[in-house]
Design a protein around this motif. Structure first.
Motif: not given
Length: 273
Positions: A18-20, A66-69, A73-74, A189-192
């Motif tokens: 996961v890129r943060l 969120h944002g640029a992250s 996520p998997p 994404d609203a689902e997330m």
């Protein structure tokens, strides 16, 4: 109001794929890590943290989803433990030793959980418009319906700001959108987001609140969402907890009154040994 600091450095931390992404505003003082609320991004703290790098190492994080992250996520993991593990990894990777955590709303819950679980890492906790009660399925449905009501894409940032209620908070929400060829879209994404809220569905977080060992400050908006009863119970559960109400501010204290919030934060943090 102070202008946002013009210079920051993007930092990237990867945990379990996961890129943060964080904004590192620099500074030589003791570190402060800021966590935004649901559907936000680290840049919404810019006006609040303006000038703080003179006394603190200031970092604002785009949390997972969120944002640029990482947008998705998997496995779609938006659980409380995943958020917590991300923050702990960022603290470690960016060497934010003896950090103060500042979180608004959902970010405040994450900050509280990290402070409770890792007292060795966290020297101070600030919860902005965040409490210790849990949510129920009706809250998830309500927030999901609100996210689904966004008339995306917005034709302009002015149109978006009006949709979000106008004023500083409306402009702040609009600023969090990203431009695409056909208009302005959310950076999530609203689902997330719905999955994130679902992680709060439990009776309460009172046990975790009582486990927080470091000095803590709760910042409330004059027209915020934390009830008086919850405020009193939080104060009773942790005697010595500081509580400050910011006049004229709603739930998004950092957007409605960034200068006032900055003054409250610096006063609290600089009294910490």
């Amino acid at each position: 109001m102070s202008e946002p600091d013009p210079v920051w450095t993007e930092r990237t931390v990867v945990r379990d794929g996961v890129r943060l992404v964080a904004r590192d505003h620099g500074g030589d003082g003791r570190p402060v890590l800021f966590l935004h609320g649901l559907a936000g991004y680290g840049g919404e703290w810019d006006a609040t943290v303006a000038g703080m790098h003179g006394r603190h190492r200031v970092v604002t994080l785009d949390q997972r989803g969120h944002g640029a992250s990482e947008r998705r996520p998997p496995g779609g993991d938006m659980s409380r433990p995943a958020y917590m593990a991300d923050v702990i990894e960022v603290i470690t990777a960016l060497r934010l030793d003896d950090v103060a955590l500042v979180g608004q709303s959902l970010g405040g819950n994450t900050a509280m959980l990290v402070a409770a679980a890792r007292p060795d890492l966290v020297r101070a906790l600030v919860m902005v418009e965040a409490g210790a009660r849990g949510m129920d399925a009706r809250d998830v449905d309500r927030i999901g319906a609100w996210l689904g009501s966004w008339p995306v894409p917005f034709g302009s940032l002015d149109e978006a700001a009006r949709f979000f209620g106008g004023g500083p908070a409306g402009a702040g929400w609009a600023a969090g959108l990203e431009p695409r060829g056909d208009g302005w879209w959310p950076r999530f994404d609203a689902e997330m987001m719905v999955r994130s809220v679902a992680g709060l569905v439990r009776p309460s977080f009172w046990n975790e609140w009582r486990q927080v060992a470091c000095p803590a400050l709760v910042v409330l908006g004059e027209s915020g969402i934390i009830s008086l009863a919850e405020q009193r119970e939080m104060a009773s559960a942790r005697p010595g907890t500081a509580m400050v109400t910011v006049p004229g501010a709603g739930h998004d204290v950092h957007l409605d009154a960034p200068g006032a919030l900055r003054a409250v934060l610096t006063g609290f943090l600089e009294r910490r040994p």
